[in-house]
Design an enzyme around this catalytic site. Structure first.
Site, PDB file in Angstrom:
ATOM      1  N   ASP A   1       0.808  -1.475  -0.294  1.00 29.88           N
ATOM      2  CA  ASP A   1      -0.040  -0.208  -0.160  1.00 29.88           C
ATOM      3  C   ASP A   1       1.305   1.595  -0.015  1.00 29.88           C
ATOM      4  OD1 ASP A   1      -1.964  -1.397   0.135  1.00 29.88           O
ATOM      5  OD2 ASP A   1      -2.810  -1.113   2.374  1.00 29.88           O
ATOM      6  N   THR A   2       2.091   0.734  -0.360  1.00 28.85           N
ATOM      7  CA  THR A   2       3.052   2.445   0.257  1.00 28.85           C
ATOM      8  C   THR A   2       4.228   1.918  -0.745  1.00 28.85           C
ATOM      9  OG1 THR A   2       4.802   0.371   1.898  1.00 28.85           O
ATOM     10  CG2 THR A   2       2.878   2.634   2.205  1.00 28.85           C
TER      11      THR A   2
END
Length: 294
Positions: A151-152
């Site tokens: 998610d990053t």
């Protein structure tokens, strides 16, 4: 200097290491089960209790094992995901843990056996086990959805590795003179090309003369399994771990155990296609650590 460059100087870079398929979960299942049993997405899979895993092989040889899953709420949790306070900005809730990155819990032969399920633990337990010098011999360690870059970004994950893994390399309770740490990812992000992933072998068990080198042997996630099997003489599950195209053992372990690899290396046309076309789920890469050294 990037963390990948820094770490590569301490280990062996496997530059022809391939995931098994897409999406994420089949790769997690395959690396501990020798097959992904038709899984083709990140759904809630239950693999029947009569299907064996690496756990059966390890326990038959009295090899201790555990899986540490960051932000899993409690030992043996079988839920699909877990949401909690967003610690990055203290605003709202965030799902940091998802079952799809926890391969062993998909097997009922693990999840439905209390003693085995309770060996799937979280990072608080890891810290306690490390302090007590009670880290098992075989481990599967999965960061949460931000620290694994899902998610990053890769840069975010690199910062986490610098914070979390690098100090562990200096800790003899984690990195003994027989420890091998496999740092890898589940799949590549691009579905249209072959599924080659960044993979590095670290730890004091890597022969000193090989540190800072590159091994271009063709490896897959099944190689991680077959290497563990060769390392401890475990036998095999009889699935992808015995597929002579896909099961090359890490060469320095093959040399030590007398294993004969298939000779596929480099950019050989013999490297099979390891991709599948499905509806995408927006994957990014997950870092695992596996510690097969005795």
């Amino acid at each position: 200097m990037s963390i990948a460059f820094t770490l590569s100087k301490q280990g062996v870079l496997f530059d022809q290491f391939y995931a098994l398929t897409h999406t994420s979960e089949p790769n997690y299942i395959g690396v501990v089960g020798g097959d992904f049993f038709g899984a083709f997405n990140d759904a809630f899979y239950h693999i029947p209790e009569n299907i064996s895993t690496v756990v059966d092989l390890l326990e038959a040889k009295n090899i201790s094992w555990a899986s540490y899953q960051e932000n899993m709420p409690y030992d043996g949790f079988t839920g699909f995901s877990y949401t909690q306070t967003n610690y990055l900005n203290n605003q709202g809730q965030y799902t940091y843990y998802e079952r799809k990155h926890n391969g062993l819990i998909s097997f009922d032969s693990v999840a439905n056996v209390t003693d085995r399920a309770l060996r799937i633990r979280n990072f608080n337990d890891f810290a306690n086990d490390l302090k007590a010098n009670d880290i098992p011999q075989w481990n599967f360690i999965t960061p949460n959805l931000v620290n694994d870059a899902h998610d990053t970004t890769i840069d975010f994950a690199a910062d986490w590795l610098n914070f979390w893994l690098v100090p562990l390399l200096e800790d003899p309770n984690f990195n003994s003179n027989r420890t091998i740490i496999l740092l890898t990812f589940d799949e590549t992000e691009t579905f249209s090309i072959n599924n080659r992933i960044y993979t590095l072998a670290l730890g004091n068990g890597v022969p000193k003369e090989l540190r800072g080198t590159t091994d271009s042997t063709f490896y897959t996630h099944y190689s991680a399994l077959s290497t563990v099997e060769a390392n401890w003489g475990l036998g095999a599950l009889g699935r992808g771990d015995t597929n002579t195209t896909l099961n090359n053992v890490f060469q320095f372990v093959a040399n030590a155990t007398g294993w004969k690899n298939n000779g596929i290396s480099g950019n050989s046309s013999d490297i099979p296609l390891r991709r599948a076309q499905h509806v995408r789920h927006q994957p990014r890469r997950r870092a695992h650590l596996r510690r097969p050294g005795p």
